[in-house]
Design a protein around this motif. Structure first.
Motif, PDB file in Angstrom:
ATOM      1  N   GLY A 134      20.153  -8.177  -9.105  1.00  0.00           N
ATOM      2  CA  GLY A 134      20.792  -7.602  -7.929  1.00  0.00           C
ATOM      3  C   GLY A 134      21.324  -6.200  -8.097  1.00  0.00           C
ATOM      4  N   VAL A 135      21.144  -5.579  -9.271  1.00  0.00           N
ATOM      5  CA  VAL A 135      21.661  -4.243  -9.557  1.00  0.00           C
ATOM      6  C   VAL A 135      20.481  -3.286  -9.721  1.00  0.00           C
ATOM      7  CG1 VAL A 135      23.038  -2.828 -11.131  1.00  0.00           C
ATOM      8  CG2 VAL A 135      23.715  -5.201 -10.649  1.00  0.00           C
ATOM      9  N   ARG A 136      20.600  -2.092  -9.138  1.00  0.00           N
ATOM     10  CA  ARG A 136      19.524  -1.096  -9.162  1.00  0.00           C
ATOM     11  C   ARG A 136      19.090  -0.778 -10.593  1.00  0.00           C
ATOM     12  NH1 ARG A 136      17.698   3.222  -5.793  1.00  0.00           N
ATOM     13  NH2 ARG A 136      19.085   2.446  -4.147  1.00  0.00           N
ATOM     14  N   ALA A 137      17.773  -0.876 -10.852  1.00  0.00           N
ATOM     15  CA  ALA A 137      17.219  -0.538 -12.161  1.00  0.00           C
ATOM     16  C   ALA A 137      16.902   0.955 -12.223  1.00  0.00           C
ATOM     17  CB  ALA A 137      15.962  -1.352 -12.431  1.00  0.00           C
ATOM     18  N   ASN A 138      16.873   1.498 -13.425  1.00  0.00           N
ATOM     19  CA  ASN A 138      16.553   2.921 -13.601  1.00  0.00           C
ATOM     20  C   ASN A 138      15.052   3.137 -13.504  1.00  0.00           C
ATOM     21  OD1 ASN A 138      16.714   1.609 -16.446  1.00  0.00           O
ATOM     22  ND2 ASN A 138      15.463   3.432 -16.784  1.00  0.00           N
ATOM     23  N   ASP A 184      32.612  -8.809  -6.220  1.00  0.00           N
ATOM     24  CA  ASP A 184      31.709  -8.585  -7.342  1.00  0.00           C
ATOM     25  C   ASP A 184      31.777  -7.103  -7.704  1.00  0.00           C
ATOM     26  OD1 ASP A 184      29.650  -8.306  -9.152  1.00  0.00           O
ATOM     27  OD2 ASP A 184      28.157  -9.363  -7.955  1.00  0.00           O
ATOM     28  N   LEU A 185      32.269  -6.825  -8.912  1.00  0.00           N
ATOM     29  CA  LEU A 185      32.337  -5.445  -9.406  1.00  0.00           C
ATOM     30  C   LEU A 185      31.375  -5.314 -10.572  1.00  0.00           C
ATOM     31  CD1 LEU A 185      35.599  -6.598  -9.163  1.00  0.00           C
ATOM     32  CD2 LEU A 185      35.916  -4.133  -9.073  1.00  0.00           C
ATOM     33  N   ASN A 186      30.594  -4.235 -10.614  1.00  0.00           N
ATOM     34  CA  ASN A 186      29.677  -4.060 -11.723  1.00  0.00           C
ATOM     35  C   ASN A 186      29.456  -2.588 -12.021  1.00  0.00           C
ATOM     36  OD1 ASN A 186      27.237  -3.166 -10.047  1.00  0.00           O
ATOM     37  ND2 ASN A 186      27.656  -5.194  -9.167  1.00  0.00           N
ATOM     38  N   VAL A 187      29.098  -2.335 -13.273  1.00  0.00           N
ATOM     39  CA  VAL A 187      28.738  -1.000 -13.743  1.00  0.00           C
ATOM     40  C   VAL A 187      27.451  -1.146 -14.542  1.00  0.00           C
ATOM     41  CG1 VAL A 187      29.382   0.988 -15.154  1.00  0.00           C
ATOM     42  CG2 VAL A 187      31.136  -0.238 -13.857  1.00  0.00           C
ATOM     43  N   ALA A 188      26.474  -0.297 -14.264  1.00  0.00           N
ATOM     44  CA  ALA A 188      25.175  -0.384 -14.940  1.00  0.00           C
ATOM     45  C   ALA A 188      24.772   0.983 -15.463  1.00  0.00           C
ATOM     46  CB  ALA A 188      24.113  -0.912 -13.985  1.00  0.00           C
ATOM     47  N   TYR A 189      24.039   0.964 -16.577  1.00  0.00           N
ATOM     48  CA  TYR A 189      23.495   2.198 -17.145  1.00  0.00           C
ATOM     49  C   TYR A 189      22.053   1.954 -17.561  1.00  0.00           C
ATOM     50  CZ  TYR A 189      22.652   6.215 -20.169  1.00  0.00           C
ATOM     51  OH  TYR A 189      22.126   7.351 -20.724  1.00  0.00           O
ATOM     52  N   GLY A 190      21.177   2.892 -17.212  1.00  0.00           N
ATOM     53  CA  GLY A 190      19.789   2.825 -17.629  1.00  0.00           C
ATOM     54  C   GLY A 190      19.305   4.184 -18.084  1.00  0.00           C
ATOM     55  N   ARG A 191      18.391   4.178 -19.049  1.00  0.00           N
ATOM     56  CA  ARG A 191      17.896   5.441 -19.597  1.00  0.00           C
ATOM     57  C   ARG A 191      16.450   5.259 -20.050  1.00  0.00           C
ATOM     58  NH1 ARG A 191      17.662   8.391 -24.617  1.00  0.00           N
ATOM     59  NH2 ARG A 191      18.285  10.593 -24.388  1.00  0.00           N
ATOM     60  N   ASN A 192      15.611   6.228 -19.719  1.00  0.00           N
ATOM     61  CA  ASN A 192      14.234   6.236 -20.175  1.00  0.00           C
ATOM     62  C   ASN A 192      13.929   7.585 -20.812  1.00  0.00           C
ATOM     63  OD1 ASN A 192      11.001   6.674 -18.915  1.00  0.00           O
ATOM     64  ND2 ASN A 192      11.475   5.074 -20.378  1.00  0.00           N
ATOM     65  N   ALA A 211       8.513   6.076 -10.543  1.00  0.00           N
ATOM     66  CA  ALA A 211       8.873   4.710 -10.169  1.00  0.00           C
ATOM     67  C   ALA A 211       9.447   3.951 -11.348  1.00  0.00           C
ATOM     68  CB  ALA A 211       7.643   3.980  -9.625  1.00  0.00           C
ATOM     69  N   VAL A 212      10.021   2.797 -11.059  1.00  0.00           N
ATOM     70  CA  VAL A 212      10.501   1.889 -12.101  1.00  0.00           C
ATOM     71  C   VAL A 212       9.299   1.306 -12.830  1.00  0.00           C
ATOM     72  CG1 VAL A 212      11.733  -0.263 -12.555  1.00  0.00           C
ATOM     73  CG2 VAL A 212      12.610   1.348 -10.842  1.00  0.00           C
ATOM     74  N   ASP A 213       9.376   1.271 -14.136  1.00  0.00           N
ATOM     75  CA  ASP A 213       8.320   0.677 -14.957  1.00  0.00           C
ATOM     76  C   ASP A 213       8.607  -0.816 -15.117  1.00  0.00           C
ATOM     77  OD1 ASP A 213       6.368   0.014 -16.751  1.00  0.00           O
ATOM     78  OD2 ASP A 213       7.112   1.278 -18.387  1.00  0.00           O
ATOM     79  N   LEU A 214       7.918  -1.651 -14.319  1.00  0.00           N
ATOM     80  CA  LEU A 214       8.155  -3.092 -14.372  1.00  0.00           C
ATOM     81  C   LEU A 214       7.825  -3.679 -15.738  1.00  0.00           C
ATOM     82  CD1 LEU A 214       6.715  -4.102 -10.882  1.00  0.00           C
ATOM     83  CD2 LEU A 214       9.113  -4.182 -11.577  1.00  0.00           C
ATOM     84  N   ASN A 215       6.925  -3.054 -16.467  1.00  0.00           N
ATOM     85  CA  ASN A 215       6.511  -3.600 -17.751  1.00  0.00           C
ATOM     86  C   ASN A 215       7.543  -3.402 -18.856  1.00  0.00           C
ATOM     87  OD1 ASN A 215       4.076  -4.612 -16.759  1.00  0.00           O
ATOM     88  ND2 ASN A 215       3.046  -2.641 -17.052  1.00  0.00           N
ATOM     89  N   GLY A 247       0.772  -1.229   0.000  1.00  0.00           N
ATOM     90  CA  GLY A 247       0.000   0.000   0.000  1.00  0.00           C
ATOM     91  C   GLY A 247       0.802   1.277   0.000  1.00  0.00           C
ATOM     92  N   LEU A 248       2.138   1.175  -0.059  1.00  0.00           N
ATOM     93  CA  LEU A 248       2.961   2.377  -0.065  1.00  0.00           C
ATOM     94  C   LEU A 248       3.107   2.923  -1.473  1.00  0.00           C
ATOM     95  CD1 LEU A 248       3.605   1.199   2.802  1.00  0.00           C
ATOM     96  CD2 LEU A 248       5.869   2.207   2.552  1.00  0.00           C
ATOM     97  N   SER A 249       3.722   4.084  -1.590  1.00  0.00           N
ATOM     98  CA  SER A 249       3.927   4.705  -2.887  1.00  0.00           C
ATOM     99  C   SER A 249       4.791   3.812  -3.781  1.00  0.00           C
ATOM    100  CB  SER A 249       4.604   6.071  -2.700  1.00  0.00           C
ATOM    101  OG  SER A 249       4.878   6.660  -3.952  1.00  0.00           O
ATOM    102  N   PRO A 250       4.548   3.797  -5.099  1.00  0.00           N
ATOM    103  CA  PRO A 250       5.347   2.954  -5.996  1.00  0.00           C
ATOM    104  C   PRO A 250       6.845   3.215  -5.916  1.00  0.00           C
ATOM    105  CG  PRO A 250       3.407   3.766  -7.128  1.00  0.00           C
ATOM    106  CD  PRO A 250       3.457   4.482  -5.809  1.00  0.00           C
ATOM    107  N   ASP A 251       7.249   4.458  -5.634  1.00  0.00           N
ATOM    108  CA  ASP A 251       8.680   4.757  -5.577  1.00  0.00           C
ATOM    109  C   ASP A 251       9.296   4.422  -4.220  1.00  0.00           C
ATOM    110  OD1 ASP A 251       7.545   6.798  -4.121  1.00  0.00           O
ATOM    111  OD2 ASP A 251       8.225   8.415  -5.439  1.00  0.00           O
ATOM    112  N   GLN A 252       8.519   3.813  -3.308  1.00  0.00           N
ATOM    113  CA  GLN A 252       9.063   3.362  -2.028  1.00  0.00           C
ATOM    114  C   GLN A 252       9.371   1.866  -2.045  1.00  0.00           C
ATOM    115  OE1 GLN A 252       5.957   4.908   0.530  1.00  0.00           O
ATOM    116  NE2 GLN A 252       7.127   6.762   0.981  1.00  0.00           N
TER     117      GLN A 252
END
Length: 806
Positions: free
Chosen positions: A126-130, A351-359, A147-151, A114-119
């Motif tokens: 395991g890596v933060r999505a944009n 574990d080293l990683n680099v991620a990029y996301g764009r909308n 919020a993240v668009d799961l679709n 029941g919380l806000s989608p961005d919470q």
């Protein structure tokens, strides 16, 4: 009433009649030995990686509640939308399907507890999505969130999803107040498959002013995946999906026209969508492994604004003598990618990683007009674009020690750079013509006005964080976890969070668990800098409103201030019971939120001459902005029970019952700091009730999944409590309620591991709708049903799915 429902839910679960079905995945293969999920063992508890950094823990061995939802369970449904599929099998996730709310029609958020989608934090492997570039500023659930668009993630690309139903900011950072959704992609060296799904509505629509039937409004999805192996353990898994969905319409009859007829379009938007994912990995020598993935989606959505009847469209009667229905065209492109290395150095796992996301979201208004241009107006407009992008780089280090029974130490550092940009549309989408403007007409495309150069902005910020996570098995029965995280943001400064978790195994069949944690959510760049002028729906009618940054001169005069992070304190206590093929988890929780962010009221120019003077230069009759200062408390219970019965020649039965009882109470609202006198009210009854009653207080789902060889039948019934779509009337007379309803889904399938596969199914078998919007609250006839409905308002949906697995 709610306490009775809690008791009923707990007793029902304890009686062992069920919780989310083949929702639970089979044991996941380790990344070092990737195999298709379909070839994983049928037996054994799924191993989880969310909420714990200890290898080998199952979902029933953790100190925090974790749901493991298999990709197969998410795909074996009538919908191919990931958020919708999640909501149907996870008790604490809801996915409202709003309409007539501009961009939120196309990019629809899901909620947890029941919380806000961005919470809710969303991870991919395991890596933060944009997040999406969209800011939900209209009257939908999650108003004010980005919020993240799961679709954007197709179900065909999934191995499983892990849902951590617990505060986890100390482990993962901002946004994890309600919990974490971790999307795990397929890792396959061989095998593949292709599937086509076709569905349509066969429904009777009973709105307040009339009845009609609908057979049609089809949707078609085609998807395929292929695993490719190389070397000793290398894999490349390719997945793709195409979706074509016609719009639905559940509008009521318009009383303003004679004879009465349907003039609006209220329902799911028209969508054409292409999505592709690649997930790969391989060993590099004896100790190191490379991994990476990339996904891309192109989505074209077309939803409708409110109709413009001939009297309102008189300025453009030469173009639209019979009025017109503006179409809001949202073109969203989303990219998500990451590369990483895993290895061992002197006994430490790194574990080293680099991620990029764009909308990027481009807006167009079609079949419309700018009244200020009169009959010289264009009919199609380019309105501008929103762009959000994110870089994330991190290093995670873990090691186990022979201390106590065992001790696992994990620590890491993460850096993030976020950017947000608004680009303006063409002049005709927002402004006046160079000459010959029609007197008395406000400028801008009807339905969705474009972003002007005054709205254009480009901002960024950086964040660095570090964490320590210790998990110790003190005795055979007692598990203790402690985590802490410190963060620095370049825009608002520093914050720190912590978490303590305990688990005590009373007996092999019974365990007690609990957690206490603090959390936070940083204000998004969209919330800090978004600015526009648009029509918003208030009491069922459109109202032109300006949205301004909280530190702009307009907002400051009306009470705006620099935005600060939201804070939370989370407590949970639960139990795990398991015996043979039966398992039951019950978890009670309390979340106290303070300094919450929200959009203010639409402050009208009519409030006072001072407010009118402030708004006059912007040609808007009302304004709003983001504010901190809300306080609320969320209490609830999650219960999940599962029983598997192997009945020899009769086949296998999976019984599941899952339920969530959730109550939100707003305990404090912001105090106005406006420089005008009298000061306007910043947060009123309708905003409070949206938070308290915008999602169902009760959701209980019972599922039976039967299989015998390659044949299977799934039956699911889900009960939804009432949801209130509040109006502005102080006495509640403008409130619209969905009522309480039970939705039944049924699927018959033939699904061998290899070869041809086929399924027939129906969602909403008994054609249930939320309570119709009363005629007295629907003067235009557009909003036939509440758009806060947690199960939408589409009606009965029939589908067939055919595929081939190799």
């Amino acid at each position: 009433m709610r306490s009775i429902t809690i008791a009923l839910l707990t007793n029902t679960a304890a009686a062992a009649l069920t919780v989310a079905p083949p929702v639970y995945a089979q044991e996941a293969p380790a990344p070092s030995d990737p195999v298709p999920a379909e070839t994983a063992q049928d037996e054994g508890e799924p191993i989880v990686v969310t909420g714990t950094r200890v290898q080998g823990r199952s979902r029933l061995d953790t100190a925090s509640p974790v749901d493991v939802l298999s990709g197969t369970a998410l795909r074996n449904q009538g919908t191919t939308e990931l958020a919708s599929a999640l909501a149907s099998v996870a008790p604490s996730i809801d996915f409202p399907r709003p309409s007539a709310v501009d961009g939120t029609d196309a990019i629809r958020p899901a909620t947890l507890r029941g919380l806000s989608p961005d919470q809710t934090l969303v991870l991919v492997n395991g890596v933060r999505a944009n997040s999406s570039a969209l800011l939900n500023i209209n009257g939908s659930v999650g108003r004010g969130s980005a919020a993240v668009d799961l679709n954007t993630i197709p179900t065909v690309a999934l191995d499983r999803i892990e849902v951590l139903r617990d505060g986890a900011s100390a482990q993962y950072g901002s946004d994890a107040i309600a919990g974490v959704i971790n999307v795990r992609l397929r890792e396959a060296r061989s095998g593949g498959g292709a599937t086509a799904t076709y569905g349509f509505y066969a429904t009777d629509i009973d709105t307040a002013r009339g009845h009609r039937s609908m057979i049609g409004e089809p949707a078609f999805t085609a998807s395929a995946w292929q695993g490719i192996g190389f070397g000793e353990d290398g894999y490349v898994t390719l997945s793709g999906e195409y979706l074509k969905r016609e719009p639905t319409n559940r509008a009521d009859y318009d009383p303003r026209v004679t004879p009465t007829r349907i003039t609006g379009r209220f329902g799911d938007p028209e969508v054409e969508q292409y999505t592709g994912y690649i997930n790969a990995g391989t060993s590099l020598g004896d100790n190191w492994k490379f991994y990476g993935w990339a996904g891309y989606q192109d989505r074209d959505s077309r939803s409708a604004a409110f109709p413009r009847l001939p009297a309102a469209a008189a300025a453009v009667s030469g173009i639209y003598p019979n009025g017109f229905l503006p179409i809001i065209n949202t073109k969203s492109t989303n990219a998500n990618s990451a590369i990483g290395l895993k290895g061992d150095v002197a006994g430490w796992s790194i574990d080293l990683n680099v991620a990029y996301g764009r909308n990027r979201i481009e807006y167009r208004t079609l079949n419309s007009a700018n009244y200020a241009y009169g009959n010289a107006s264009p009919t199609d407009f380019y309105d501008g674009a929103l762009i959000y992008d994110q870089w994330v780089a991190g290093i995670d280090v873990t090691r186990s020690f022979d201390v106590f029974q065992s001790l696992n130490l994990a620590f890491g550092v993460e850096g993030r750079r976020e950017g947000f940009k608004i680009t303006p549309g063409e002049p005709a989408s927002y402004g006046y013509p160079a000459s010959g403007a029609v007197a008395g007409q406000a400028p801008g495309a009807q339905g969705f006005g474009g972003f002007s150069p005054l709205n254009a902005i480009e901002r960024s910020r950086k964040n660095v964080s570090g964490y320590v996570d210790i998990e110790a098995q003190l005795t055979d029965a007692l598990l203790l976890g402690v985590a802490g995280r410190a963060e620095h943001y370049t825009d608002f400064g520093d914050t720190a969070t912590g978490k303590v978790s305990l688990r005590y195994d009373v007996a092999p069949w019974l365990a007690l668990r609990g957690t206490a944690s603090t959390g936070f959510r940083a204000p998004s760049l969209q919330q800090q800098y978004f600015t526009s002028v648009a029509s918003v729906i208030q009491n069922g009618a459109p109202v032109l409103t300006g949205t301004f940054p909280s530190t702009s001169p307009v907002a400051t005069a009306l009470g705006g201030k620099q935005l600060e992070p939201e804070k939370s304190t989370n407590l949970s206590f639960g139990t795990v019971i398991r015996a043979g093929g039966f398992d039951l988890t019950i978890d009670a929780y309390q979340i106290r939120l303070r300094n919450q962010l929200a959009l203010s009221e639409n402050i009208q120019a009519s409030f006072s001459p001072q407010v009118a003077a402030i708004l006059a230069p912007f040609n808007v009759p009302s304004a709003r902005f983001f504010i901190n200062g809300l306080r609320s408390r969320v209490r609830g219970v999650d219960a999940v029970a599962h029983y598997r019965l192997d009945a020899a020649d009769a086949g296998r039965f999976d019984f599941t019952v899952a339920g969530n009882i959730n109550q939100t109470v707003v305990t404090g609202v912001p105090t106005s700091t406006a420089t005008v006198n009298p000061a306007p009210v910043l947060f009123a009854r309708s905003r409070i009730l949206t938070i308290e009653e915008g999602t169902p207080g009760e959701k209980v789902s019972g599922t039976v999944d039967w299989s015998l060889g390659d044949l299977g039948i799934l039956a699911r019934a889900t009960y939804y409590g009432n949801v209130n779509q509040p109006g502005t009337a102080a006495n509640g007379s403008a409130d619209i309620n969905t009522g309480t309803h039970t939705i039944t889904d049924l699927e018959l399938r033939y699904q061998p591991r290899k070869g041809a596969q086929f399924a027939l199914g129906v969602n909403n078998l008994f054609d249930i709708y939320p309570d119709a919007t009363p005629a007295a609250l629907n003067s235009t006839g557009v909003v036939g049903f509440p758009y806060y409905s947690p199960f939408g308002f589409g009606g009965r949906y029939l589908y067939a799915r055919a595929g081939l697995s190799w």
